[in-house]
Design a protein around this motif. Sequence first.
Motif, PDB file in Angstrom:
ATOM      1  N   LEU A   1       0.910  -1.209  -0.231  1.00  0.00           N
ATOM      2  CA  LEU A   1      -0.091   0.085  -0.209  1.00  0.00           C
ATOM      3  C   LEU A   1       0.915   1.178   0.107  1.00  0.00           C
ATOM      4  CD1 LEU A   1      -2.466   1.878   0.267  1.00  0.00           C
ATOM      5  CD2 LEU A   1      -2.457   1.138   2.668  1.00  0.00           C
ATOM      6  N   ALA A   2       1.939   1.182   0.952  1.00  0.00           N
ATOM      7  CA  ALA A   2       2.866   2.538   0.926  1.00  0.00           C
ATOM      8  C   ALA A   2       3.540   2.584  -0.491  1.00  0.00           C
ATOM      9  CB  ALA A   2       3.667   2.401   2.012  1.00  0.00           C
ATOM     10  N   LEU A   3       3.807   1.521  -0.967  1.00  0.00           N
ATOM     11  CA  LEU A   3       4.539   1.662  -2.383  1.00  0.00           C
ATOM     12  C   LEU A   3       3.822   2.198  -3.370  1.00  0.00           C
ATOM     13  CD1 LEU A   3       6.885  -1.390  -1.955  1.00  0.00           C
ATOM     14  CD2 LEU A   3       7.336   1.047  -1.590  1.00  0.00           C
ATOM     15  N   MET A   4       2.332   1.592  -3.433  1.00  0.00           N
ATOM     16  CA  MET A   4       1.386   1.940  -4.526  1.00  0.00           C
ATOM     17  C   MET A   4       0.916   3.558  -4.210  1.00  0.00           C
ATOM     18  SD  MET A   4      -0.636   1.002  -6.831  1.00  0.00           S
ATOM     19  CE  MET A   4      -1.158  -0.598  -6.832  1.00  0.00           C
ATOM     20  N   THR A   5       0.911   3.994  -2.949  1.00  0.00           N
ATOM     21  CA  THR A   5       0.672   5.336  -2.685  1.00  0.00           C
ATOM     22  C   THR A   5       1.790   6.282  -3.239  1.00  0.00           C
ATOM     23  OG1 THR A   5      -0.684   4.714  -0.901  1.00  0.00           O
ATOM     24  CG2 THR A   5      -0.182   6.967  -0.915  1.00  0.00           C
ATOM     25  N   LEU A   6       2.981   6.029  -3.119  1.00  0.00           N
ATOM     26  CA  LEU A   6       4.086   6.933  -3.491  1.00  0.00           C
ATOM     27  C   LEU A   6       4.496   6.457  -4.875  1.00  0.00           C
ATOM     28  CD1 LEU A   6       6.408   5.855  -0.497  1.00  0.00           C
ATOM     29  CD2 LEU A   6       5.428   8.043  -1.023  1.00  0.00           C
ATOM     30  N   ASP A   7       5.351   7.273  -5.603  1.00  0.00           N
ATOM     31  CA  ASP A   7       5.552   6.784  -7.038  1.00  0.00           C
ATOM     32  C   ASP A   7       6.606   5.851  -7.164  1.00  0.00           C
ATOM     33  OD1 ASP A   7       3.788   8.911  -7.967  1.00  0.00           O
ATOM     34  OD2 ASP A   7       5.137  10.187  -7.030  1.00  0.00           O
ATOM     35  N   THR A   8       6.269   4.527  -7.326  1.00  0.00           N
ATOM     36  CA  THR A   8       7.223   3.565  -6.982  1.00  0.00           C
ATOM     37  C   THR A   8       7.376   2.800  -8.471  1.00  0.00           C
ATOM     38  OG1 THR A   8       6.620   3.378  -4.760  1.00  0.00           O
ATOM     39  CG2 THR A   8       7.945   1.449  -5.703  1.00  0.00           C
ATOM     40  N   ASP A   9       8.499   2.444  -8.725  1.00  0.00           N
ATOM     41  CA  ASP A   9       8.796   1.490  -9.990  1.00  0.00           C
ATOM     42  C   ASP A   9       9.316   0.061  -9.375  1.00  0.00           C
ATOM     43  OD1 ASP A   9       7.825   3.232 -11.787  1.00  0.00           O
ATOM     44  OD2 ASP A   9       9.644   3.893 -12.424  1.00  0.00           O
ATOM     45  N   ILE A  10       8.882  -0.937  -9.867  1.00  0.00           N
ATOM     46  CA  ILE A  10       9.440  -2.203  -9.601  1.00  0.00           C
ATOM     47  C   ILE A  10      10.396  -2.715 -10.637  1.00  0.00           C
ATOM     48  CG2 ILE A  10       8.647  -4.587  -8.607  1.00  0.00           C
ATOM     49  CD1 ILE A  10       7.576  -2.296  -7.022  1.00  0.00           C
ATOM     50  N   ILE A  11      11.555  -3.047 -10.372  1.00  0.00           N
ATOM     51  CA  ILE A  11      12.513  -3.787 -11.266  1.00  0.00           C
ATOM     52  C   ILE A  11      12.391  -5.368 -11.142  1.00  0.00           C
ATOM     53  CG2 ILE A  11      14.559  -3.557 -12.422  1.00  0.00           C
ATOM     54  CD1 ILE A  11      13.430  -0.519 -11.712  1.00  0.00           C
ATOM     55  N   LEU A  12      12.093  -5.835 -12.237  1.00  0.00           N
ATOM     56  CA  LEU A  12      12.264  -7.150 -12.414  1.00  0.00           C
ATOM     57  C   LEU A  12      13.191  -7.772 -13.373  1.00  0.00           C
ATOM     58  CD1 LEU A  12       8.475  -7.784 -13.186  1.00  0.00           C
ATOM     59  CD2 LEU A  12       9.435  -7.698 -10.863  1.00  0.00           C
ATOM     60  N   ARG A  13      13.809  -9.143 -13.224  1.00  0.00           N
ATOM     61  CA  ARG A  13      14.873  -9.542 -14.075  1.00  0.00           C
ATOM     62  C   ARG A  13      14.660 -10.854 -14.145  1.00  0.00           C
ATOM     63  NH1 ARG A  13      21.343  -9.109 -12.646  1.00  0.00           N
ATOM     64  NH2 ARG A  13      21.615  -7.236 -13.804  1.00  0.00           N
ATOM     65  N   SER A  14      15.048 -11.268 -15.344  1.00  0.00           N
ATOM     66  CA  SER A  14      14.960 -12.723 -15.652  1.00  0.00           C
ATOM     67  C   SER A  14      16.353 -12.861 -16.610  1.00  0.00           C
ATOM     68  CB  SER A  14      13.780 -13.097 -16.463  1.00  0.00           C
ATOM     69  OG  SER A  14      13.654 -12.786 -17.630  1.00  0.00           O
ATOM     70  N   LYS A  15      16.581 -14.238 -17.325  1.00  0.00           N
ATOM     71  CA  LYS A  15      17.437 -14.259 -18.206  1.00  0.00           C
ATOM     72  C   LYS A  15      17.183 -13.536 -19.526  1.00  0.00           C
ATOM     73  CE  LYS A  15      20.547 -18.049 -18.769  1.00  0.00           C
ATOM     74  NZ  LYS A  15      21.013 -19.261 -18.179  1.00  0.00           N
ATOM     75  N   ARG A  16      15.900 -13.484 -19.478  1.00  0.00           N
ATOM     76  CA  ARG A  16      15.487 -12.564 -20.925  1.00  0.00           C
ATOM     77  C   ARG A  16      16.035 -11.114 -20.858  1.00  0.00           C
ATOM     78  NH1 ARG A  16       9.774 -12.572 -20.819  1.00  0.00           N
ATOM     79  NH2 ARG A  16      10.182 -13.548 -18.550  1.00  0.00           N
ATOM     80  N   GLY A  17      16.243 -10.521 -19.427  1.00  0.00           N
ATOM     81  CA  GLY A  17      16.457  -9.138 -19.428  1.00  0.00           C
ATOM     82  C   GLY A  17      15.762  -8.450 -18.175  1.00  0.00           C
ATOM     83  N   GLU A  18      15.559  -7.150 -18.413  1.00  0.00           N
ATOM     84  CA  GLU A  18      15.147  -6.488 -16.900  1.00  0.00           C
ATOM     85  C   GLU A  18      14.033  -5.790 -17.481  1.00  0.00           C
ATOM     86  OE1 GLU A  18      18.234  -5.333 -13.792  1.00  0.00           O
ATOM     87  OE2 GLU A  18      17.519  -3.181 -14.616  1.00  0.00           O
ATOM     88  N   ARG A  19      12.799  -5.444 -16.606  1.00  0.00           N
ATOM     89  CA  ARG A  19      11.658  -4.628 -17.026  1.00  0.00           C
ATOM     90  C   ARG A  19      11.533  -3.914 -15.792  1.00  0.00           C
ATOM     91  NH1 ARG A  19       6.078  -7.595 -17.340  1.00  0.00           N
ATOM     92  NH2 ARG A  19       6.836  -9.089 -16.110  1.00  0.00           N
ATOM     93  N   ARG A  20      10.963  -2.753 -16.104  1.00  0.00           N
ATOM     94  CA  ARG A  20      10.510  -1.834 -15.000  1.00  0.00           C
ATOM     95  C   ARG A  20       9.123  -1.526 -15.078  1.00  0.00           C
ATOM     96  NH1 ARG A  20      12.726   3.059 -12.479  1.00  0.00           N
ATOM     97  NH2 ARG A  20      14.827   2.280 -13.331  1.00  0.00           N
ATOM     98  N   LEU A  21       8.550  -1.608 -14.177  1.00  0.00           N
ATOM     99  CA  LEU A  21       6.997  -1.770 -13.786  1.00  0.00           C
ATOM    100  C   LEU A  21       6.432  -0.592 -13.025  1.00  0.00           C
ATOM    101  CD1 LEU A  21       5.462  -5.200 -14.297  1.00  0.00           C
ATOM    102  CD2 LEU A  21       5.518  -3.498 -16.076  1.00  0.00           C
ATOM    103  N   GLY A  22       5.376   0.343 -13.235  1.00  0.00           N
ATOM    104  CA  GLY A  22       5.061   0.987 -12.162  1.00  0.00           C
ATOM    105  C   GLY A  22       4.197  -0.115 -11.032  1.00  0.00           C
TER     106      GLY A  22
END
Lengths: 293, 802
Positions: free
Chosen positions: A127-148
């Motif tokens: 909830l706190a992260l949703m309320t602030l402006d937050t990105d989540i960095i995901l990673r796999s062998k295929r590469g990295e993704r950034r999602l709000g």
Amino acid sequence: MKPAPFKYIEVADEEALTSALADYGDDARLLAGGQSLVPMMNFRVVSPEVVIDLNRVGALSYIDCRDDVCRIGALTRHAMIEDSDPLSRRCALLGQAVRNVAHRAVRNRGTTGGTLALAYPGAEIPLALMTLDTDIILRSKRGERRLGMKDFVLGALDTSLSGDEYIRQVEIRMPPPGSAASFVETSRRHGDFAIAAAAVVAARDDHGRLDYLRAGVAGGTGAPVRLTALEEALSGDDPDDGRMADSVHEAIAAIEVFGDHHYPEDFRRHVLKGVLQRALKDAIVGSERRHVR
Amino acid sequence: MQIDRPFPQIEGRLEDARLLFGRGRYIDDLPVGPSTLHAAFTRSPYGHATIAGINKDAALAVDGVVAVYTAADLGAVLDPFPSIVRGAPEYRGIATGKVRYVGEPVAVVLARDRYAAEDGVSALDIAYEALPAVVDVDAAAAETAPLLHDDFGTNVVWRNRYRYGDPETAFREADRIVGIDLKFPKYNSTPLETYGVIAEYLPETDGYVIHGNFQGPFSLMPVLARALRVPDSRIRMVVPQDIGGSFGIKAMIYPYMGLIAACARLAERPVKWIEDRAEHLLGSASGTDRNSHIEAAVSRDGLVRAIRMNIRENVGAYLRAPEPSCVMRSLTTFSGPYRIESGEIEAACVLTNTLPTGLNRGYGGQQYMFSLERLMDAIARETGIDRIEVRRRNFLKAAEFPYRTTTGSYYDSGDYHGCLERALDYLRNEGWERMREELRASGRLVGIGVATCVHSAASNIGYVTLALSPEERAKRGYNAKSGTNDFAHIALDASGRLRVQIGTAGAGQGHATAVAQIVAREFGLGVRDIDVIDRIDTETTPWTITTGTYASRFSVVVGGAVQRAAARLADHLRIIASSLLDAPPDQIDIEEGMIRVRNSNSSLSLRQLAGAAQWNRGDLPDDVVQLHVSESYGAPNLRSPDSENRVNAAATYGFMADFAMVEIDPVTFVPRVLKYIAVHDVGTAINPQLIRGQIAGGIVHGLGGALYEHLDYDESGQMMSASFMDYLCPTASEAPQMSIDHFDAKSPFTVLGVKGCGENSAMSAPAAIASAVDDALSEFNGSIAELPVTPPAIWRQVAGAS
Ligand SMILES: Cc1cc2nc3c(=O)[nH]c(=O)nc-3n(C[C@H](O)[C@H](O)[C@H](O)COP(=O)(O)OP(=O)(O)OC[C@H]3O[C@@H](n4cnc5c(N)ncnc54)[C@H](O)[C@@H]3O)c2cc1C
């Protein structure tokens, strides 16, 4: 309450983690703090064939606040957030949220990545992260993704994580200096998941007008919800009680709320309004005080 | 000879070093041999269903699985457990044909270890055909309700009516009749340690050795022996030295002892089963939930002349021993601390698709205290008389004791007005009312509640037979039941050290400490000078049908036996000393380890005396060398019920004056207990610290029932609180600030003047807290009729009022 047989793999760095996930993908579960995965396995609610333990990946455990961005590694324990000076100075909301998570013993183990991947409704950190402006960095062998956050958490226990991906890092754009935060939750006992919780951060411009307002709620809402319409409606001149109550009412009426056996929908809506109103008042009054100072 | 000295005290307890340093010996610590099999139960996922078929193949194919047993297999060596109510539906502890509650055992898997056993459980293939379920007690009593036991023809498994005094006249002549409808919830004790059993069958003697954390009452041993088809003494029951909390729930382990013993016999190997947390919530036992109506015939000045009560008890899917005893406190002490001379109680036990019930700290006390105290508050509200004043007016007076109630209970002593006054002193000194006004002025919902209750202790086993009608009890061949007894053994070794042996199956109460204090006082020794063995092995420990830790009986019954044994040993020592010191026995005093001739310098140490008596027997007269004394003690005044259903239900009757302060959040409606006062008449206090611990725990246990804990089921019979996510036990954070004190109206009947204190506020706190919630909601005319008090329930009440 014993888990079904599983293969245990311990990884020591991100490379090994990435390949283990690539190899086992959907049949695997990551083990972080284990505060949710282990009971779920003991209840045999989940029976993964492979458990990949990432507790040795020290590089995923950090809090790094620089300029206006704070980066938190996925393996960062709740207790580290609780104890972090830079976070409590610049991002008080997260610290307040964390203090509502369970008891200290659980916070010593539970991790940022774990609570995000679990996406339990009524969980405080998401909830706190949703309320602030937050990105989540995901990673796999295929590469990295950034999602709000909004694109990352899809609903109760539902995220955009693919089987071969892991959460690497959380990136928070910090609220302006001088902001005031308020996290208000209701639960029957200290340390329970929230029946309803609200998070608000407010800050003022040089003229004392509310120019930064972030508000979100969780509990019975599936994923935590950011209330952007309410933020817009209440920015600018300080709202009086009537305007605030109207906005709160509209905001909660507009979102989807689920009832369950213990807490029916109409009760949830009632308390969501209650905690939201409290958090708004706290933060708005708090930002006034900070501004005057 | 009567010793009159205070009980010696120590810091902490004799048990502490062992327990706090992790050296307790619990059931799961006992070593087992490599041939031991580990059991796991397959439990019903349905509230109500027909078992259409069980295919064991896949389970038996799992690596490490040795056997899978169902009711059909176990029936070869295990009969149904006898019930108190003749003709009640069979209870086997494992489902036959149908499942009747979620969590009911359907099969047992035995394997090399617990992991493999649970893999076997997952693999076991059972086909169910779901049936409509019924979980509400009133719905289940209706004629159209689904039947749990088809052959029985009704879900109402037992009913009875009891009449005392002249209720008809009292109600006819009443100035006012005040009645309320109430619901008391189903909840539990959640001891830290769950059930555990290790059983072995001995073919050479056709007997069993069962290790289990069983707290008694040992009246359940014959029930077990009958089911296992052996004479009582062929079960060697061993209770480990330590039990991790019992609270009544650990009495209800007995069906599992039967099942695991039967498994051991069929498998021809020892079998071990440690219940897990989830099983404990789903399948152990719970307190009984109850819907009831209670009404009072009240005079103009608020005096209660008579009570009528209609009780519907939800006993779950089976009526199993010792049910329906949970009802009985509502009869035998229905008048509580008040002078109410007439009463009529109609009670029924109803079967539903829920976990079968059993003892839960207070067994029936919390249910009836909730009814009676809610009623007293309702009378206060309707007559306009203050809540405390109504109670004062109805209290028995100190001069009236001993007092025989209309139900035959013989209240030994008390000063209810004095004890209440002491509690009110705390309330005034702590400024409760001022605090309430200040908090209210700042917009908070705050209330103060009261409960004043009688705490009966050391129950008369005869009360159980009130379940039968007087006609049944009068039949030829019927064996009457009464009393409560126990043993103590004391010995002086050759080095002069005293060792006491008792068998209480204690669970951390500090029994060894209290026993050492009793003996130390008798001999003028220090508490640590006494060794206490508190363990049960029925092959070597003397025990009786009433042995066990329940009904707050320890200090009364075991304490009585210990005191007697100690006094008798002291008498022996005086006789021995009289021959050694050449003085008459009544001139000899024993204190601080010395044996002294009064008003003389002649003395010897306990050590010298013991040495002489052990090593130099030949020089002593023949009849004076008793250094081992066993004493049994039966609590006084306990007879079997008479033809009018009158019985003295317990050996002694304490009193409790409780106050609670509750705050309710005006927006989220989350209630919290801020403060609690408990002033209890426990008679003589052997150890104030142990009493304090008991009462503090009792308050939090009662708090659980009042606000948090609820084993609740949805319509289909699914348990909605099957883990600690939803079954909310209060934690230290929820515990209120407590002021605990005891008041001493010594019992004239018990050996030490003690009155027992183990159940205490676990019984009264639900009533006191409900009363406080009413007060907090006074602006909404709230009146709590149902527990636990949850935020949605308060919200509905407030929304309904405004
Ligand atoms: C008694 C108790 C009370 C609690 N109360 C609260 C509470 O009040 N509020 C609250 O919010 N939480 C609460 N929790 C949950 C706890 O705080 C953790 O947030 C939660 O357990 C998840 O964190 P974890 O590190 O333990 O994850 P784990 O249990 O190890 O994993 C949870 C899930 O996340 C996945 N996962 C873990 N790390 C990653 C990663 N880096 N990338 C992708 N997937 C990952 C796992 O595979 C698993 O599916 C409580 C837990 C307990 C035991």
